[in-house]
Every structure is written in C-alpha cells, then in structure tokens.
Design an enzyme around this catalytic site. Structure first.
Site, PDB file in Angstrom:
ATOM      1  N   HIS A 156       0.871  -1.181   0.000  1.00 44.48           N
ATOM      2  CA  HIS A 156       0.000   0.000   0.000  1.00 44.48           C
ATOM      3  C   HIS A 156       0.904   1.226   0.000  1.00 44.48           C
ATOM      4  CE1 HIS A 156      -3.731   2.281   0.771  1.00 44.48           C
ATOM      5  NE2 HIS A 156      -2.887   3.119   1.360  1.00 44.48           N
ATOM      6  N   CYS A 157       0.716   2.088  -0.990  1.00 40.85           N
ATOM      7  CA  CYS A 157       1.559   3.278  -1.134  1.00 40.85           C
ATOM      8  C   CYS A 157       0.767   4.528  -0.757  1.00 40.85           C
ATOM      9  CB  CYS A 157       2.067   3.402  -2.571  1.00 40.85           C
ATOM     10  SG  CYS A 157       3.094   4.874  -2.844  1.00 40.85           S
ATOM     11  N   PRO A 158       1.145   5.210   0.320  1.00 41.10           N
ATOM     12  CA  PRO A 158       0.415   6.433   0.700  1.00 41.10           C
ATOM     13  C   PRO A 158       0.576   7.558  -0.317  1.00 41.10           C
ATOM     14  CG  PRO A 158       2.390   6.175   2.037  1.00 41.10           C
ATOM     15  CD  PRO A 158       2.233   4.906   1.259  1.00 41.10           C
ATOM     16  N   ASN A 162      -3.318   4.452  -2.429  1.00 40.85           N
ATOM     17  CA  ASN A 162      -3.949   3.236  -2.950  1.00 40.85           C
ATOM     18  C   ASN A 162      -2.979   2.071  -2.803  1.00 40.85           C
ATOM     19  OD1 ASN A 162      -5.877   1.607  -4.096  1.00 40.85           O
ATOM     20  ND2 ASN A 162      -5.753   2.486  -6.148  1.00 40.85           N
TER      21      ASN A 162
END
EC number: 2.3.1.225
Length: 299
Positions: A156-158, A162
């Site tokens: 999960h990439c802030p 997403n």
C-alpha cells in the site's frame, strides 16, 4: 518440520467451521456499486496532495526562475516542453494509480450460496479473510488501509493513496519512472543555471532577487535529488518484482511459490499489455492482456 505462523493460520483456515458463512452479510449487487475507486484515508490524501504540490513547485521554478529569463529561446522551448510533458505524464500516471481498482476481491462474498456456487471438488481448499469476510483467491492479501483483499497486492503506497496490485501496477511503475526522469532533468537544469548565474550577473539570470533565486534553486535541487533516489529505487524494485512474478508481500513473507513460472517477457506483458508498443509508456492505455479471473479460488 516447524510450522511457521503463516502456515499455522492457513491450517486453521482449512477447517470448514472457520468459514462460518452464516456470519457474512451478502455483498451489495454490482449495479449498486459506484464505478469510481477512491480510498478515504487522511494520510494518503495528504500525501497525494503533497505529491502534486511538489510537482507544481518544480514546474514553477523551472519555468519562471530558469527558462523564462534565459536568453536562449531554443533552449527554453526544448527544455520547457520536455519537462512539462514528463510532468504531465507523471501526474496522469499518479491519477490512474490512485483511482484504479487495484484488484479488490468482492467484500462479504463468503456466503453459503457463494461457496456452493464455486462447486469445489473433494479436498479443494478455499481461504476466507476474517477481516472483510471474503473468499480469497490465491495470491490475494488483505490491506488494513483499503479494508479489502487485493489480488497480487505488492504494497500500500500512501503517495498514491492506494494499494499497488494486479490492475494498477503499470500506472505505479510509470509514475515512479516519470518522477525519476523529471527529477533528473531538473537537477541537470539547476546545475547549468547555477553556472550561468556565476558567469553572468545574478540580477540578469533570474526574474527574482539573487537571495530568492538561490533559495528556490537549492530547494528544487534538494527535492529533485531526494525523489530521484526514492523513485529510482521504487522503479527498480517494481521491475524486478514484475520480472520474477513475485510481489513485495510474497518476497517479505517468503511464501511458497504455488503458481506457474513464466518468462520475464511474459510477466512484463501481463502488466503492461500485449504486444509491445508505445502504449506501454502511456498512462491512458489500459492493458488489454486480460486479467486473471477474480473468481478462481483453486489452491
């Protein structure tokens, strides 16, 4: 043989009573679901906004501090066009990575009716996620931020607010690539502009005062260097993950490989589309290779 916590939990999931389909609320019908995917996470939204602001800041310094005051019209036009094209592609890739469903498994589908519809063979195993009450396909993992199980979830990439998964990995790779390119381009232009200002009068090499010009250039240099290193590493990690067909989570957990091994070229086509074309570099082209069936639960 010692059983790791991962396999111990999987052994528990094998028990029929673990599924408890009577406790799952049937998922909403597809017609009632919105078509737009957006994660309402405060930290992720803030990081996404900061990303866009940093790109706009870089564009501001490149145009108004370095290119517009330049006496070389050809130099300004070529570099301005190149930088803004890459910046546009980077933001478009970010937009697609953020608003594309990464491969979410239908929430709450672990109902008795759905399990019966799978027509499982004797000895066939399915897994249920106790957090989102869904029957998990192979290689799917639960994301605590998205609150969904994501097929081939890498992480999960802030910064894109997403998950990076089966459906949006292409856009995330393009985002890291274009950010790395504009960062490198900005660093090169800052270096040339400093040389130009040292050779010329500082009052003539910029529309701003010399102290302001120096501060703006140093901030851009720091930003570009930081993001060049960060996105280059992420780009290399993602390409390696695609070529080996092993997600970041699978590498971290050292999960046993239960899927067919394919060539690096086949793995690249699975993410970017087939055949190879300029569409691989476009955030507007959706891969047409055909994703894995989201309802395949064979283990």
């Amino acid at each position: 043989m010692m059983i790791t916590p991962v396999y111990r939990s999987r052994d528990i999931e094998r028990k029929p009573e673990y599924l408890q389909p009577e406790k799952c609320v049937p998922p909403p019908s597809r017609s009632s679901l919105g078509t737009m995917w957006f994660i309402r996470d405060g930290c992720g939204i803030a990081c996404a906004v900061v990303t866009w602001m940093l790109v706009f800041y870089a564009d501001f310094v490149v145009l108004l501090v370095m290119l517009v005051p330049s006496r070389d019209y050809v130099y300004s036009v070529i570099n301005g066009t190149l930088f803004n094209t890459l910046a546009f592609l980077a933001l478009a890739s970010h937009f697609r990575a953020m608003l594309t469903d990464p491969g979410a498994v239908p929430k709450g589908n672990a109902t008795k009716e759905f399990i019966e519809s799978l027509q499982l063979k004797p000895g066939q195993v399915v897994y249920k996620c106790p957090k989102c009450c869904s029957i998990k396909p192979d290689r799917a993992h639960h994301c605590s931020v998205c609150k969904r199980c994501i097929r081939k979830m890498d992480h999960h990439c802030p910064w894109v607010n997403n998950c990076v998964g089966e459906n949006n990995q292409k856009y995330f790779v393009l985002f890291t690539m274009y950010i790395a390119l504009i960062s490198l381009h900005a660093l090169i232009m800052v270096g040339f502009h400093f040389l130009y200002c040292f050779e010329e009068d500082w009052t003539k090499c910029s529309s701003f005062s010399p102290p302001t010009t120096v501060i703006l250039l140093i901030l851009l240099c720091f930003e570009a260097l930081l993001f060049l290193i960060f996105t280059s590493v992420m780009f290399g990690t993602q390409v390696h993950s695609i070529c080996t067909d092993e997600t970041g989570i699978e590498q971290l957990k050292k999960e046993e490989r239960r899927w067919a091994k394919k060539t690096k070229w086949m793995n690249m086509k699975a993410v970017f589309g087939h055949p190879f074309s300029i569409a691989w570099l476009s955030p507007f082209a959706t891969p047409d290779q055909g994703k894995a069936d989201p309802y395949q639960y064979v283990v």
